[in-house]
Scaffold this motif. Sequence first.
Motif, short mmCIF file in Angstrom:
data_model
loop_
_atom_site.label_atom_id
_atom_site.label_comp_id
_atom_site.label_asym_id
_atom_site.label_seq_id
_atom_site.Cartn_x
_atom_site.Cartn_y
_atom_site.Cartn_z
N PHE A 134 40.86 14.35 -1.22
CA PHE A 134 39.68 13.55 -1.54
C PHE A 134 39.16 13.83 -2.95
N LEU A 135 39.27 15.07 -3.41
CA LEU A 135 38.87 15.37 -4.78
C LEU A 135 39.79 14.68 -5.78
N MET A 136 41.08 14.66 -5.49
CA MET A 136 42.03 13.97 -6.36
C MET A 136 41.79 12.46 -6.33
N LEU A 137 41.39 11.94 -5.17
CA LEU A 137 41.10 10.52 -5.05
C LEU A 137 39.95 10.13 -5.98
N TYR A 138 38.88 10.96 -6.00
CA TYR A 138 37.78 10.63 -6.91
C TYR A 138 38.21 10.77 -8.37
N ALA A 139 39.02 11.80 -8.67
CA ALA A 139 39.51 11.96 -10.05
C ALA A 139 40.29 10.72 -10.48
N TYR A 140 41.08 10.18 -9.57
CA TYR A 140 41.84 8.96 -9.88
C TYR A 140 40.89 7.79 -10.15
N ILE A 141 39.89 7.62 -9.29
CA ILE A 141 38.92 6.53 -9.46
C ILE A 141 38.18 6.68 -10.79
N TYR A 142 37.78 7.91 -11.12
CA TYR A 142 37.06 8.17 -12.37
C TYR A 142 37.94 7.80 -13.59
N CYS A 143 39.18 8.24 -13.56
CA CYS A 143 40.06 7.99 -14.70
C CYS A 143 40.41 6.51 -14.83
N LYS A 144 40.50 5.82 -13.69
CA LYS A 144 40.73 4.38 -13.74
C LYS A 144 39.54 3.67 -14.38
N LYS A 145 38.35 4.12 -14.05
CA LYS A 145 37.14 3.48 -14.53
C LYS A 145 36.87 3.79 -16.00
N HIS A 146 37.04 5.04 -16.39
CA HIS A 146 36.67 5.47 -17.74
C HIS A 146 37.84 5.50 -18.71
N GLY A 147 39.05 5.37 -18.20
CA GLY A 147 40.22 5.35 -19.07
C GLY A 147 40.67 6.74 -19.50
N GLU A 148 41.86 6.79 -20.08
CA GLU A 148 42.44 8.05 -20.54
C GLU A 148 43.10 7.83 -21.89
N ASP A 149 43.26 8.90 -22.65
CA ASP A 149 43.96 8.84 -23.93
C ASP A 149 45.46 8.95 -23.64
N LYS A 150 46.09 7.82 -23.41
CA LYS A 150 47.49 7.82 -22.97
C LYS A 150 48.42 8.47 -23.99
N ALA A 151 48.11 8.34 -25.27
CA ALA A 151 48.98 8.92 -26.30
C ALA A 151 49.00 10.45 -26.20
N LYS A 152 47.81 11.04 -26.10
CA LYS A 152 47.74 12.50 -25.98
C LYS A 152 48.37 12.97 -24.67
N LEU A 153 48.08 12.25 -23.60
CA LEU A 153 48.62 12.63 -22.30
C LEU A 153 50.15 12.59 -22.32
N HIS A 154 50.70 11.54 -22.90
CA HIS A 154 52.16 11.40 -22.93
C HIS A 154 52.79 12.50 -23.78
N GLU A 155 52.14 12.82 -24.90
CA GLU A 155 52.67 13.87 -25.78
C GLU A 155 52.72 15.21 -25.07
N ASN A 156 51.63 15.55 -24.39
CA ASN A 156 51.59 16.84 -23.69
C ASN A 156 52.51 16.86 -22.47
N TYR A 157 52.61 15.71 -21.82
CA TYR A 157 53.53 15.64 -20.67
C TYR A 157 54.96 15.86 -21.15
N LEU A 158 55.33 15.27 -22.28
CA LEU A 158 56.68 15.46 -22.81
C LEU A 158 56.92 16.92 -23.18
N ASN A 159 55.87 17.59 -23.69
CA ASN A 159 56.03 19.02 -24.03
C ASN A 159 56.32 19.84 -22.79
N ILE A 160 55.62 19.52 -21.69
CA ILE A 160 55.86 20.24 -20.44
C ILE A 160 57.23 19.88 -19.88
N ARG A 161 57.57 18.59 -19.93
CA ARG A 161 58.83 18.15 -19.37
C ARG A 161 60.03 18.68 -20.15
N ALA A 162 59.81 18.90 -21.46
CA ALA A 162 60.89 19.42 -22.31
C ALA A 162 61.35 20.81 -21.87
N LYS A 163 60.47 21.53 -21.20
CA LYS A 163 60.84 22.86 -20.73
C LYS A 163 61.87 22.80 -19.60
#
Length: 431
Positions: free
Chosen positions: A186-215
């Motif tokens: 339920f906490l993750m559900l609200y986090a999802y709703i919040y991020c859908k409503k307020h948006g996210e910096d997709k560029a930064k998120l993608h960059e950091n995700y690639l850094n983690i995935r590169a490992k």
Amino acid sequence: MNLSLFFILLGVSFFIAVPIGVVFAGISILPNLLSPSFPFTAEAALRSMVSGLDSFPILAIPLFMLSGVIMAGGKISEKIFNFFAYFVGDKTAGFPCAVVITCLFYGAISGSGPATTAAVGAMAIPFLTGMGYDIVFASSLVAISGGLGVIIPPSIPFIVYSSVANTSTSNLFIAGIIPGILIAFFLMLYAYIYCKKHGEDKAKLHENYLNIRAKGLGHLFLDSFWALLTPVIILGSIYGGIASPTEAAGISIFYALFVSMVIYKTIKVKDLLQILRDGVRTYSAILFIIATAVTFGRVLALLRVSTSVSAGILSVVSSKVGVLLFINFILLIAGMIADPLVSIMILTPVFLPVVNSVGIDLTHFGIIMVVNLAVGFVTPPMGMNLFVTSNLTGIPAMMLAKKIMPFIAFFVVAIILINAIPGLSLILIKK
């Protein structure tokens, strides 16, 4: 002694911020001072304090707390976070959800809400704000997710409840697994709703995700394997009949030292003395409160408080649903004004006759009690997790309290389901 006077003095003591242990100790000897015929002297109170801690199950509390301090020193939370972020980091609210899951797993190491909040928050809040998330949202997320530390086993409040209610600690640990996961969902559900409503910096998120995935998944799995194995060892040894909860707590200390010093090498021999000091500072105050609360509980028994309260409640509400609604309301209020361990020590013996009279399973009631009190970690004036995150970020605790209300609403929905469906708590327990 007049019960009204007894509770007025108790309430005034809490209101003027007298230390809780001092309140319990002083109130416990007050009836005898006012009426020498009352059969509980100061000497009896002292003996009661000593005998209250002379308990094998209670020994698990300082052991689990020391294990959590060691794991915090070993910087285990970052390794757990990176592993889960690999799977969800590219999704909407992926990194916030990874924080919730990290708190869930770290709770299975520390057994403490504030400890989980501090360990995960120190890593997660700077990371989330660096990704462009609002710092108040990030702090609120960590604060309320830290409450999972007392729901997912091994939980220190479960140990205290089992000692007061004379129920199985092992059963409580197992019973907390599904409710803990449900609340995390339920906490993750609200986090999802919040991020859908307020948006996210997709560029930064993608960059950091690639850094983690590169490992690479293999590297991340091996890096986090020993940390993820901790709850498996603790719960597996208990549920498999290999060790009691107290013995499992002792095992967890040696395992935490092995992982932190030999595997990850994040703790040196020179650090051990400071870690032991931190452990003593953490659990000594709690053990004193427990000792005085045991004494206070015996005075309540001699004053027949539980009988009076039980009769009073059942005269107003007699159905199981009505009793549950009343008790949940009281527990939510208690969580706002007192430490969960204190509330458990005071309210468990008071509510047990009522719970037994309407046929509520004692293990299920233990889960209900702890999940309600966990809300108190993020509600003023107590709100320990709020003050932990406030210290980490500099944001006033009251500002966090206002922004955390939507999270609490979703938390309460989970509590309603836990109350309404006993099977969520009891299905995993061996009959």
